[in-house]
Scaffold this motif. Sequence first.
Motif, short mmCIF file in Angstrom:
data_model
loop_
_atom_site.label_atom_id
_atom_site.label_comp_id
_atom_site.label_asym_id
_atom_site.label_seq_id
_atom_site.Cartn_x
_atom_site.Cartn_y
_atom_site.Cartn_z
N LYS A 124 -9.78 9.63 2.31
CA LYS A 124 -10.47 10.25 3.45
C LYS A 124 -10.18 11.73 3.40
O LYS A 124 -9.06 12.15 3.11
CB LYS A 124 -9.95 9.69 4.77
N THR A 178 -14.60 13.28 -3.52
CA THR A 178 -14.63 12.99 -2.08
C THR A 178 -14.53 14.29 -1.28
O THR A 178 -15.22 14.46 -0.27
CB THR A 178 -13.52 12.01 -1.69
N GLU A 182 0.55 5.24 1.26
CA GLU A 182 -0.26 6.16 2.05
C GLU A 182 0.33 7.55 1.92
O GLU A 182 1.53 7.75 2.14
CB GLU A 182 -0.30 5.73 3.51
N SER A 206 -7.93 -1.84 -3.28
CA SER A 206 -9.08 -0.94 -3.29
C SER A 206 -8.63 0.39 -2.72
O SER A 206 -8.46 0.51 -1.50
CB SER A 206 -10.22 -1.49 -2.44
N GLU A 248 -8.41 4.05 -1.08
CA GLU A 248 -9.22 4.65 -0.03
C GLU A 248 -8.85 6.12 0.07
O GLU A 248 -7.67 6.47 0.13
CB GLU A 248 -8.91 3.93 1.28
N THR A 265 -11.87 10.90 -8.16
CA THR A 265 -12.19 10.29 -6.87
C THR A 265 -11.83 11.24 -5.73
O THR A 265 -12.62 11.46 -4.81
CB THR A 265 -11.45 8.95 -6.70
N SER A 276 0.84 -1.20 0.00
CA SER A 276 0.00 0.00 0.00
C SER A 276 0.87 1.24 0.00
O SER A 276 2.02 1.22 0.43
CB SER A 276 -0.92 0.01 1.23
N ARG A 307 -4.98 6.24 0.70
CA ARG A 307 -4.33 4.94 0.87
C ARG A 307 -4.60 4.16 -0.42
O ARG A 307 -5.73 3.84 -0.74
CB ARG A 307 -4.88 4.19 2.06
#
Length: 141
Positions: free
Chosen positions: A132, A100, A66, A128, A130, A96, A64, A124
Amino acid sequence: MIDKIVKTLQDASGTIREQANNLSTGAKEKTYSLIEDWLQVFPQLEIYGLKVESFALGVALSPSLEVDLKGAHADFSAERLEELLAKEGNSAALRTVLSTIKTTYSLHRRIYADIQEPLIVKIRVKISPEVKVFIGEPLIQ
């Protein structure tokens, strides 16, 4: 008879291990490809006013990436977000992030809370992705 059962279980175990390794390798390749795609997004987000504050790569069965970005709310008015979304029609990753942010502002307005600086976007990237968005400094990191 017991020897045959043990042999069958060992063979099955070896096959399962081999399949798991193949799946793991495929997942890693897919994730690294996804990470490569996202690496092109961060310079564009910086142009829009989101500065990269931290950058981390996690290497495991499922790697991943981040990234924490920080910006000012003034740079992301509803009008500007609409403009950027229209401009970035081809980039799913940018869309995206921008959508968001837009949705977070919309939901935040519904609770009638004051907007706290800064605008924080945490991304992240894994199999899939992510995204935030925080309005103000999060208490739980």
